[in-house]
Design an enzyme around this catalytic site. Structure first.
Site, mmCIF file in Angstrom:
data_model
loop_
_atom_site.group_PDB
_atom_site.id
_atom_site.type_symbol
_atom_site.label_atom_id
_atom_site.label_comp_id
_atom_site.label_asym_id
_atom_site.label_seq_id
_atom_site.Cartn_x
_atom_site.Cartn_y
_atom_site.Cartn_z
ATOM 1 N N HIS A 112 0.817 -1.219 0.000
ATOM 2 C CA HIS A 112 0.000 0.000 0.000
ATOM 3 C C HIS A 112 0.854 1.273 0.000
ATOM 4 C CE1 HIS A 112 0.966 0.925 4.209
ATOM 5 N NE2 HIS A 112 1.109 -0.379 4.297
ATOM 6 N N HIS A 152 12.136 -0.710 -12.738
ATOM 7 C CA HIS A 152 11.934 -2.148 -12.937
ATOM 8 C C HIS A 152 11.990 -2.824 -11.575
ATOM 9 C CE1 HIS A 152 13.484 -6.153 -14.901
ATOM 10 N NE2 HIS A 152 12.377 -6.308 -14.202
HETATM 11 C C1 LIG Z 1 23.967 -5.739 -7.876
HETATM 12 C C2 LIG Z 1 24.361 -5.997 -9.303
HETATM 13 C C3 LIG Z 1 23.636 -4.997 -10.204
HETATM 14 C C4 LIG Z 1 25.855 -5.759 -9.382
HETATM 15 O O1 LIG Z 1 26.333 -5.939 -10.662
HETATM 16 P P1 LIG Z 1 27.816 -5.394 -11.008
HETATM 17 O O2 LIG Z 1 27.847 -3.897 -10.844
HETATM 18 O O3 LIG Z 1 28.143 -5.944 -12.363
HETATM 19 O O4 LIG Z 1 28.722 -5.960 -9.877
HETATM 20 P P2 LIG Z 1 29.686 -7.260 -9.855
HETATM 21 O O5 LIG Z 1 28.986 -8.458 -10.398
HETATM 22 O O6 LIG Z 1 30.977 -6.834 -10.461
HETATM 23 O O7 LIG Z 1 29.894 -7.497 -8.289
HETATM 24 C C5 LIG Z 1 30.556 -6.562 -7.470
HETATM 25 C C6 LIG Z 1 30.614 -7.144 -6.066
HETATM 26 O O8 LIG Z 1 29.299 -7.191 -5.506
HETATM 27 C C7 LIG Z 1 28.944 -8.555 -5.167
HETATM 28 N N1 LIG Z 1 27.541 -8.734 -5.540
HETATM 29 C C8 LIG Z 1 27.000 -8.590 -6.774
HETATM 30 N N2 LIG Z 1 25.684 -8.797 -6.728
HETATM 31 C C9 LIG Z 1 25.385 -9.089 -5.457
HETATM 32 C C10 LIG Z 1 24.163 -9.402 -4.816
HETATM 33 N N3 LIG Z 1 23.015 -9.420 -5.470
HETATM 34 N N4 LIG Z 1 24.202 -9.635 -3.479
HETATM 35 C C11 LIG Z 1 25.377 -9.599 -2.796
HETATM 36 N N5 LIG Z 1 26.570 -9.307 -3.368
HETATM 37 C C12 LIG Z 1 26.562 -9.051 -4.696
HETATM 38 C C13 LIG Z 1 29.878 -9.413 -5.993
HETATM 39 O O9 LIG Z 1 30.065 -10.669 -5.400
HETATM 40 C C14 LIG Z 1 31.132 -8.574 -6.004
HETATM 41 O O10 LIG Z 1 31.776 -8.700 -4.751
HETATM 42 P P3 LIG Z 1 33.384 -8.668 -4.602
HETATM 43 O O11 LIG Z 1 33.800 -7.308 -5.117
HETATM 44 O O12 LIG Z 1 33.588 -8.869 -3.152
HETATM 45 O O13 LIG Z 1 33.875 -9.771 -5.490
HETATM 46 C C15 LIG Z 1 23.993 -7.418 -9.800
HETATM 47 O O14 LIG Z 1 24.870 -8.404 -9.299
HETATM 48 C C16 LIG Z 1 22.568 -7.819 -9.426
HETATM 49 O O15 LIG Z 1 22.275 -8.356 -8.353
HETATM 50 N N6 LIG Z 1 21.648 -7.528 -10.344
HETATM 51 C C17 LIG Z 1 20.246 -7.870 -10.242
HETATM 52 C C18 LIG Z 1 19.873 -8.889 -11.320
HETATM 53 C C19 LIG Z 1 18.397 -9.140 -11.345
HETATM 54 O O16 LIG Z 1 17.750 -9.367 -10.353
HETATM 55 N N7 LIG Z 1 17.844 -9.096 -12.547
HETATM 56 C C20 LIG Z 1 16.441 -9.330 -12.755
HETATM 57 C C21 LIG Z 1 16.166 -9.495 -14.233
HETATM 58 S S1 LIG Z 1 14.511 -9.867 -14.555
#
Ligand SMILES: CC(C)(COP(=O)(O)OP(=O)(O)OC[C@H]1O[C@@H](n2cnc3c(N)ncnc32)[C@H](O)[C@@H]1OP(=O)(O)O)[C@@H](O)C(=O)NCCC(=O)NCCS
Length: 205
Positions: free
Chosen positions: A133, A142
């Site tokens: 709510h 998104h």
């Molecule tokens: C958060 C996010 C955007 C980061 O992406 P990024 O900028 O490319 O970052 P990286 O993959 O290089 O990760 C950077 C650090 O964050 C950590 N990390 C990334 N995603 C994480 C998450 N969801 N939870 C916890 N830690 C995360 C990685 O392990 C890495 O840690 P390190 O530096 O200690 O090795 C991505 O991982 C994510 O969760 N995206 C959401 C995807 C999603 O739900 N999509 C839906 C589509 S319908």
């Protein structure tokens, strides 16, 4: 049945087209994407490059931008200008009568949108997400599958909330902020920053 032209032919478009068909209120007459190099008609639908969009403006009642990337979706909306957008709500979504879903947004299967929530233009409420709510979402956001946005949360423009993330009550997410999959957001986020983990912490670049 109103005609609609879809912009975007990727994975998100595939899901959006399925929703449109299940909703049963719009006939998809064409799909525009720059991956198509020339106009082609197959059956009842045409395919054409997005760069040719001006020539189709009189051929449809509505447009729908089915592009998953928030910034690209917002830019395409700017390019299309003053056109009418379809609002897509899957028949299995539960949407309160007092919620507002603005044009260009899509409410995917098995989602819940609770009373007085406002979903701004060109926003994706993805499969199984819960919008509680009084949540206010600006536009071009998104909310990914199974994310939970609890009561009174305010979400800025082009925010991406990752899959299964939880945003605690009354928290405000700054414009263009990104919440990682599975995070629990307990405090406001700064614009253009990424947050991950439980509790969510800013990802330092
Ligand atoms: C958060 C996010 C955007 C980061 O992406 P990024 O900028 O490319 O970052 P990286 O993959 O290089 O990760 C950077 C650090 O964050 C950590 N990390 C990334 N995603 C994480 C998450 N969801 N939870 C916890 N830690 C995360 C990685 O392990 C890495 O840690 P390190 O530096 O200690 O090795 C991505 O991982 C994510 O969760 N995206 C959401 C995807 C999603 O739900 N999509 C839906 C589509 S319908």
């Amino acid at each position: 049945m109103k005609n609609v032209i879809i912009v975007g032919a990727g994975g998100h478009s595939k899901v959006a087209q399925e929703c449109i068909q299940q909703q049963g209120e719009h006939k998809i007459v064409g799909i525009l994407d720059n991956k198509f190099t020339a106009y082609e008609k197959i059956g009842e639908q045409f395919y054409a490059p997005f760069t040719d969009f001006e020539q189709f403006k009189n051929e449809t009642d509505y447009w729908f931008i089915a592009i998953g990337d928030n910034k690209v979706r917002a830019k395409v909306a700017e390019q299309l200008g003053d056109v009418a957008y379809a609002t897509i709500i899957h028949p299995t979504a539960i949407v309160s009568r007092t919620a507002t879903i603005e044009p260009g947004s899509i409410i995917m299967p098995v989602t819940v949108v609770q009373p007085d929530a406002i979903i701004g233009r060109h926003t994706i409420i993805n499969t199984g997400a819960i919008i509680e709510h009084d949540v206010i979402i600006a536009e071009s956001a998104h909310i990914s599958p199974r994310a939970t946005i609890t009561g009174g949360v305010k979400i800025g423009t082009c925010v991406h909330v990752g899959a299964a993330a939880v945003v605690n009550p009354q928290v405000q997410l700054g414009d263009y902020s990104i919440i990682g999959a599975g995070a629990v957001v307990t405090a406001n986020t700064e614009p253009h920053q990424t947050y991950v983990g439980i509790p969510a912490r800013k990802l330092e670049k």
